[in-house]
Design a protein around this motif. Structure first.
Motif, mmCIF file in Angstrom:
data_model
loop_
_atom_site.group_PDB
_atom_site.id
_atom_site.type_symbol
_atom_site.label_atom_id
_atom_site.label_comp_id
_atom_site.label_asym_id
_atom_site.label_seq_id
_atom_site.Cartn_x
_atom_site.Cartn_y
_atom_site.Cartn_z
ATOM 1 N N LEU A 224 40.118 36.042 48.263
ATOM 2 C CA LEU A 224 40.377 36.505 47.643
ATOM 3 C C LEU A 224 40.538 36.153 46.302
ATOM 4 C CD1 LEU A 224 41.688 38.955 50.266
ATOM 5 C CD2 LEU A 224 39.883 39.383 48.998
ATOM 6 N N ARG A 225 41.857 35.239 46.431
ATOM 7 C CA ARG A 225 42.001 34.420 44.935
ATOM 8 C C ARG A 225 40.535 33.854 44.008
ATOM 9 N NH1 ARG A 225 45.529 29.577 43.293
ATOM 10 N NH2 ARG A 225 44.457 28.382 45.391
ATOM 11 N N PHE A 226 40.136 33.676 44.436
ATOM 12 C CA PHE A 226 38.534 33.108 43.949
ATOM 13 C C PHE A 226 38.548 34.323 43.682
ATOM 14 C CE2 PHE A 226 34.193 31.669 44.240
ATOM 15 C CZ PHE A 226 34.373 30.660 43.668
ATOM 16 N N GLU A 227 37.879 35.339 44.080
ATOM 17 C CA GLU A 227 37.431 36.643 43.556
ATOM 18 C C GLU A 227 38.252 37.253 42.515
ATOM 19 O OE1 GLU A 227 35.652 40.398 46.073
ATOM 20 O OE2 GLU A 227 37.820 40.413 45.351
ATOM 21 N N ARG A 228 39.313 37.381 42.450
ATOM 22 C CA ARG A 228 40.451 37.472 41.625
ATOM 23 C C ARG A 228 39.984 36.310 39.736
ATOM 24 N NH1 ARG A 228 43.822 38.538 44.556
ATOM 25 N NH2 ARG A 228 45.723 36.490 43.678
ATOM 26 N N ARG A 229 39.914 35.290 40.339
ATOM 27 C CA ARG A 229 39.930 34.259 39.372
ATOM 28 C C ARG A 229 38.324 34.394 38.427
ATOM 29 N NH1 ARG A 229 44.751 34.226 38.400
ATOM 30 N NH2 ARG A 229 46.258 33.002 39.285
ATOM 31 N N ILE A 230 37.411 34.745 39.084
ATOM 32 C CA ILE A 230 36.262 34.868 38.676
ATOM 33 C C ILE A 230 35.851 36.625 37.381
ATOM 34 C CG2 ILE A 230 33.727 35.016 39.239
ATOM 35 C CD1 ILE A 230 34.702 32.186 39.578
ATOM 36 N N PHE A 231 36.770 37.309 38.286
ATOM 37 C CA PHE A 231 36.927 38.718 37.644
ATOM 38 C C PHE A 231 37.857 38.845 36.722
ATOM 39 C CE2 PHE A 231 38.603 42.626 37.170
ATOM 40 C CZ PHE A 231 37.927 43.314 37.514
ATOM 41 N N HIS A 232 38.608 37.759 36.847
ATOM 42 C CA HIS A 232 39.423 37.856 35.080
ATOM 43 C C HIS A 232 38.642 36.827 34.402
ATOM 44 C CE1 HIS A 232 43.095 37.395 38.095
ATOM 45 N NE2 HIS A 232 42.969 38.797 37.442
ATOM 46 N N SER A 233 37.635 35.999 34.789
ATOM 47 C CA SER A 233 37.165 35.098 33.823
ATOM 48 C C SER A 233 36.009 36.148 33.274
ATOM 49 C CB SER A 233 36.370 33.674 34.293
ATOM 50 O OG SER A 233 35.557 34.255 35.649
ATOM 51 N N LEU A 234 35.557 36.844 33.843
ATOM 52 C CA LEU A 234 34.226 37.195 33.304
ATOM 53 C C LEU A 234 34.355 38.493 32.005
ATOM 54 C CD1 LEU A 234 32.643 39.124 36.591
ATOM 55 C CD2 LEU A 234 31.888 36.881 35.118
ATOM 56 N N PHE A 235 36.378 38.729 32.074
ATOM 57 C CA PHE A 235 36.695 39.288 30.650
ATOM 58 C C PHE A 235 35.929 38.357 29.757
ATOM 59 C CE2 PHE A 235 38.364 43.448 32.017
ATOM 60 C CZ PHE A 235 37.735 43.201 33.418
ATOM 61 N N ALA A 236 35.787 37.537 29.853
ATOM 62 C CA ALA A 236 35.463 36.319 28.264
ATOM 63 C C ALA A 236 33.974 36.787 28.492
ATOM 64 C CB ALA A 236 35.428 34.690 28.591
ATOM 65 N N LEU A 237 32.912 37.481 28.831
ATOM 66 C CA LEU A 237 31.920 37.650 28.139
ATOM 67 C C LEU A 237 31.793 39.505 27.489
ATOM 68 C CD1 LEU A 237 30.153 37.463 31.772
ATOM 69 C CD2 LEU A 237 30.440 35.667 29.500
ATOM 70 N N GLN A 238 30.695 38.996 26.524
ATOM 71 C CA GLN A 238 30.543 39.586 25.878
ATOM 72 C C GLN A 238 29.615 41.736 26.645
ATOM 73 O OE1 GLN A 238 31.248 40.652 22.535
ATOM 74 N NE2 GLN A 238 29.611 42.826 23.159
ATOM 75 N N ASP A 239 29.186 40.928 27.290
ATOM 76 C CA ASP A 239 28.367 41.343 28.758
ATOM 77 C C ASP A 239 29.453 42.889 29.353
ATOM 78 O OD1 ASP A 239 26.001 41.135 28.052
ATOM 79 O OD2 ASP A 239 25.393 39.599 29.160
#
Ligand code: CAA
Length: 258
Positions: A224-239
């Motif tokens: 769950l922690r891995f998921e949340r961290r990856i989720f957060h990181s996607l806010f760096a994307l233009q997409d």
């Protein structure tokens, strides 16, 4: 498009279609076929225009296993020192989503290769099994591990210990495959699904694949922690900005893989 000895590699829009092509041996997975798969998926990894992969075989066989003729005379030392089958792990590490389109036999290494894909579409004529015990060995490319995670202990034990086969409907009930379709439609359904996947942001699809696969390696809290961290990181994307803006503006998003 590059030519290979044992597979056909084509582009269908944003999808790479890889067809195992060793029909006389029912696509038995010799070293050459695995090397072709490694080379083709390495080329696909470097190709920004490809968003997903469909992996298929023939109508009669997805693949009837590792090549028995190629391995039958190997000594223990040869098997051990070459770390036989370790290289298959390359297929499990491909970051782009893989949809397997399975008709006919998916046995032994064929079933194991299929389980390295992310989604399996099966034709009604598909048959699955781990017959290694009938040859005096056990599965060597993940059959004892991925099958348990896919269908649970009792059903996996039954296949591994009896060497028997299950049909497509049974495989769907067991959760080994996601859909059963008429055999002549298998590749089309897989291509349609892969095309849909490839229409989204490539880095987001890769993140989704990596995160789902983490469920097989991590405990729940770490997962769950891995998921949340990856989720957060996607806010760096233009997409991410584009996807959410398009929703609010009631239009279709245009993803740029950035
Ligand atoms: N390796 C090498 N050759 C194979 C093969 C394999 N796994 N599977 C099929 N072939 C070859 C056959 O030897 C035959 O070649 P010839 O014409 O030269 O005799 C050709 O493909 C056609 O096969 P059949 O005549 O046997 O076709 P069939 O329709 O009568 O039977 C089958 C189909 C039930 C799939 C049968 O071929 C079969 O049982 N194959 C072996 C399945 C198996 O045991 N797979 C596990 C392999 S071990 C493994 O995969 C280890 C691991 O974990 C990685």
């Amino acid at each position: 498009e590059k030519e290979y000895d044992f597979i056909l590699a084509e582009k269908k829009g944003k999808v790479a279609l890889l067809t195992l092509n060793r029909p006389k041996a029912l696509n038995a997975l010799c070293n050459g076929i695995i090397q072709d798969l490694i080379d083709a998926t390495t080329a696909i990894a470097a190709d920004d225009t490809v968003g997903a992969i469909v992996l298929t075989g023939s109508t009669k066989a997805f693949a009837a296993g590792a090549d028995i003729k190629e391995m039958k005379d190997k000594s223990f030392v040869q098997a051990f020192s070459s770390n036989m089958f370790a290289e298959w792990g390359h297929i499990a590490r491909v970051t782009k989503p893989i949809v397997a389109a399975v008709n006919g036999y998916a046995l032994g290494g064929g079933c194991e290769l299929m389980m390295m894909a992310d989604i399996v579409i099966a034709g009604e004529n598909a048959k699955f099994g781990q017959p290694e015990i009938t040859l005096g060995v056990i599965p060597g490319c993940g059959g004892t591990q991925r099958l348990v995670r896919a269908i649970g202990k009792s059903k996996a034990m039954e296949l591994v210990l009896t060497g028997g086969m299950i049909d497509a409907l049974q495989a769907e009930r067991d959760g080994l495959v996601s859909k059963v379709v008429p055999a002549e439609k298998t590749v089309d359904v897989a291509l349609e699904m892969a095309t849909k996947i490839a229409s989204y942001s490539l880095p987001v699809a890769a993140a989704a694949k990596e995160t789902v696969n983490a469920a097989f390696e991590l405990n729940l809290a770490e997962g769950l922690r891995f998921e949340r961290r990856i989720f957060h990181s996607l806010f760096a994307l233009q997409d991410q900005k584009e996807g959410m803006a398009a929703f609010v503006e009631k239009r279709k998003p245009t993803f740029t893989n950035t």
